[in-house]
Design an enzyme around this catalytic site. Structure first.
Site, mmCIF file in Angstrom:
data_model
loop_
_atom_site.group_PDB
_atom_site.id
_atom_site.type_symbol
_atom_site.label_atom_id
_atom_site.label_comp_id
_atom_site.label_asym_id
_atom_site.label_seq_id
_atom_site.Cartn_x
_atom_site.Cartn_y
_atom_site.Cartn_z
ATOM 1 N N ASP A 115 48.121 -131.708 96.633
ATOM 2 C CA ASP A 115 49.302 -131.520 95.813
ATOM 3 C C ASP A 115 50.639 -131.232 95.626
ATOM 4 O OD1 ASP A 115 50.927 -134.230 95.577
ATOM 5 O OD2 ASP A 115 49.319 -134.851 94.473
ATOM 6 N N ASP A 156 52.654 -142.742 98.849
ATOM 7 C CA ASP A 156 51.737 -143.419 97.825
ATOM 8 C C ASP A 156 52.035 -144.334 98.331
ATOM 9 O OD1 ASP A 156 51.018 -140.709 96.261
ATOM 10 O OD2 ASP A 156 52.320 -140.613 94.939
#
Ligand code: DGJ
Length: 767
Positions: A511, A581
């Site tokens: 990430d 997301d």
């Protein structure tokens, strides 16, 4: 093919002599005969429209024309030398019939406009200087103070599918090596440039582009690109191209959510999924990039220059040093955006992705993030793993929260040791349990970041990127580690390597949750500090490459607060990307559609999550599954809250997905109905062997009594018969078998009603 190399003497000229050469005149004879036609070709929009077949070699040098031809199965790209020995793009499009056509298509510098001779001359790699007013491919300042470059042909070499052409400044020993690689089956060509300083003093490179793609001069083109934001990535934009520049770029240190390094230009701005000529391209770079789309006002020359972003860019090249630019890919489709996407998808699968040599389908994964956020601990993760395994999940990924003092996003980043309160016996018991359930284990990291509240920061405050003594911005309470530093790179590699060596971790979710701010690098001389943008990315790439080499079975997911790092550079190193997301299924239809223009569904990670989602919308579980089943399926829901009915549906859907995932991930995608138009989205996937086709359909919202439109399929064999296997009773046609002709001409009718209804139809070709 045999290597061809022009002996340097043949091209050598006195350093400052006018670039003329007797052999050129002889060889230009043929081209000169076609002079009148050349002018005509140059002035009309469109270089040529013929398509056919040529010599089988993918790279050829036509000695008599001073032309290099790059051929894919269905396209041609040609560059050649003009009378000043400058390299020009001659042609890019559908395959040309003959070498004669290529000679006719070439351009001459004397047909200059008043604004700039280059406006008309399609320079393949324009150095900035003289009357060059368009976006240059290269801009340098030489030690003498000279800032003007005139790049001329020096030599070339052909090795199989690769062509190298070397250019040199007329006076200084500044060289540019242009490397072209042809991917014949995929109809894609890769360009790359390497700048080499062979002068005795340092030069400063101020702009280093990978190359320029030209489409035929003309008006009325359409530009298509991908824009977005956090939780709303890859939104498709189509707009008319007008004179002037349109800059697509990232200045954020990574690829970015806001714009993606991909473009398409279509003739007349009217191409659709099946029709029209579309030229497209993409950069393979995960740092600051730039695509400059130009439509020159005088001549309507349409060009897209791409490479490193020259914003805050400066690269001193010492004598003997080289600077290479990112790969810049281009392709052409004469059958609209649908084919353009399918070409990109096939190219990514065959030539880019790490499993290209031994492809395998993506496993169904479970990810803990939306279920537990930072509250991960051993018993809770085990309970989720047990439930996930029962559904048919194959890979269990524990997300953020397992390390350091990571109880929320204020602390812990950088401290990559297991939190002893959450996992008193380390990760081993959880990993063994996950493995005993028949699943692989994956783990989340954010290696490039540090929280000020972390042991790493307390020990190495200087590792965080900043300008000393100046304010420093935090985002999500974190700072960016200066990965351009080799000591930081080594440290991060060591930490990850240790975790992978000591634990049976098969998968990393990598990430990156903030963009650069204050990109200072005080430890190197001021002249080198702007290299941070490029060296950072190169070091991230290097870490991944070394980890993969040392742990060959490791798979990696690229995530950057969702889809902030998706490009052909990172895709050479990772197996899958986190798309967004935003996991809300209806929003996802649009995000996934845009994504599919540039990237294969195989790498598009898509989870089924709980409702109501972040935007407050609730869609049925079947709708959520079918949306996610159009890519690499994952489940990100809190399984503890699922009813027995939910779990039963999920088990059925996962099992169905396994029966179609080869087609979805490795097949050909046909976008039938777009979520941007009308109330229905429909996508169809056809397996590469043509034996299976899968139709996904989603009704957004029904108007009373109005049926969903009939859906005509594509890409089938009209003479074949297909066994029809609907997921449920929503298919109106009840026949067990239908012909390809019926499916493509009459189409299927679906009894979709209400809001967010959805279905799936599987078709199997009968022998
Ligand atoms: C952002 C990612 O996109 C999410 O999926 C999740 O991994 C969080 N970061 C964790 O902090």
């Amino acid at each position: 093919m045999k290597a061809t190399k022009l002996e340097p003497a043949r091209r050598e000229r006195p350093r400052d002599a006018a670039p003329t050469s007797p052999p050129r005149k002889e060889r230009m004879g043929k081209a000169a005969m076609l002079g009148a036609l050349m002018v005509a070709m140059m002035l009309v929009p469109g270089w040529a429209c013929a398509e056919g077949t040529m010599d089988a070699a993918s790279v050829r040098y036509l000695d008599n024309l001073l032309v290099w031809v790059l051929s894919t199965d269905r396209t041609s790209y040609a560059v050649g030398l003009n009378e000043l020995d400058e390299l020009q793009t001659i042609y890019w499009g559908g395959k040309l019939e003959s070498d004669q056509d290529l000679s006719a298509a070439r351009l001459h510098p004397e047909h200059a406009s008043f604004d700039s001779r280059e406006t008309m001359s399609n320079l393949e790699y324009p150095g900035w200087g003289g009357r060059y007013y368009n976006e240059p491919a290269l801009k340098v300042t030489l030690a003498s103070g000279v800032r003007d470059l005139v790049l001329k042909y020096a030599s070339h070499e052909i090795r199989g599918d690769t062509l190298e052409i070397r250019l040199k400044d007329i006076q200084y020993d500044l060289f540019v090596k242009l490397t072209y690689k042809v991917f014949p089956k995929e109809d894609i060509i890769r360009k790359q440039a390497e700048i080499e300083n062979r002068t005795p003093q340092a030069v400063t490179v101020e702009s280093a582009q990978s190359g320029v793609w030209y489409v035929p001069a003309g008006e009325g083109y359409g530009l298509t690109y991908l824009t977005g934001r956090w939780a709303g990535e890859t939104q498709l934009v189509r707009e008319p191209l007008h004179p002037g520049e349109k800059v697509l770029e990232s200045r954020r240190g990574n690829t970015s959510h806001q714009l993606n390094p991909w473009f398409a230009i279509d003739e007349g701005g009217v191409a659709d999924e099946e029709h029209g000529r579309v030229w497209f391209g993409a950069l393979g770079w995960s740092g600051n990039w730039k695509l400059v789309v130009e439509d020159t006002p005088a001549a309507h020359q349409v060009r897209v220059t791409g490479g490193y972003n020259d914003f805050d860019f400066s690269w001193p090249l010492q004598p003997g040093e080289r600077l290479s630019t990112p790969p810049y890919y281009g392709g052409f489709s004469s059958h609209g955006f649908g084919e353009a996407s399918r070409l990109m998808h096939r190219f990514e699968r065959n030539e880019i992705l790490p499993d290209r040599a031994h492809p395998h389908v993506r496993p169904v994964l479970y990810n803990s993030w939306e279920a537990t956020t930072f509250n991960v601990e051993e018993p809770g993760q085990k309970a989720l793993a047990e439930k996930a395994a029962k559904l048919g999940v194959e890979l269990f990924v524990m997300d953020d929260g397992w390390f350091g003092k990571r109880n929320d996003d204020h602390a812990g980043l950088g401290d990559w040791y297991v939190n002893p309160q959450k996992f008193p016996h380390g990760l081993q018991p959880l990993i063994s349990y996950v493995n005993s359930l028949g699943m692989d284990f994956g783990l989340w990291f954010e290696p490039e970041m540090v929280n000020p509240d972390s042991d790493l920061y307390r020990h190495h405050p200087d590792w965080a990127m900043n300008f000393p003594g100046r304010p420093r911005s935090e985002a999500r309470n974190q700072l960016v580690l200066n990965m351009a530093r080799d000591d930081v790179k080594e440290y991060i590699f060591g930490v990850l390597d240790k975790m992978l060596s000591e634990n049976n971790i098969k998968y990393i979710k990598w990430d990156m949750n903030r963009h650069f701010g204050e990109p200072g690098w005080a430890e190197v001389p001021v002249a080198e500090q702007k290299e941070i943008w490029v060296k950072y990315v190169r070091n991230v790439y290097e870490i991944i490459d070394r980890l993969r080499a040392k742990h060959p079975n490791l798979e990696i997911e690229s995530c950057s607060g969702g889809g902030g790092r998706v490009d052909l550079g990172i895709l050479e190193r990772v197996n899958v990307v986190w798309t967004s997301d935003n996991t809300e299924a209806f929003d996802r239809l649009g995000i996934q559609e845009g994504f599919s223009y540039a990237y294969t569904p195989k790498i598009m990670s898509a989870w089924v999550t709980d409702v109501p989602n972040l935007n407050g919308r609730s869609t049925p579980l079947q709708f959520r599954f079918l949306v996610a089943m159009q890519g690499a399926l994952g489940v990100g829901a809190n399984l503890n809250k699922w009813t027995a009915e939910d779990s039963a549906l999920a088990t059925r859907m996962i099992s169905t997905y396994k029966s179609i995932r080869e087609t979805v991930q490795n097949g050909n995608l046909y976008r039938l109905f777009s979520p941007r138009q009308g109330g229905l989205t429909a996508n169809q996937y056809v397996s590469s062997d043509g034996k299976q086709a899968v139709l996904f359909a989603f009704l957004h919202s029904q108007q009373y009594l109005r049926p969903a439109p009939t859906i005509c399929l594509r890409g089938l064999d009209e003479n074949a018969t297909y066994r029809v296997k609907p997921l449920d009773d929503k298919l109106v046609e009840k026949q067990e078998a239908l012909s390809g002709a019926f499916l493509m001409r009459h189409g299927l009718n679906l009894d979709l009603t209400g809001d967010y209804d959805s279905t799936l139809v599987i078709l199997e070709r009968m022998e």
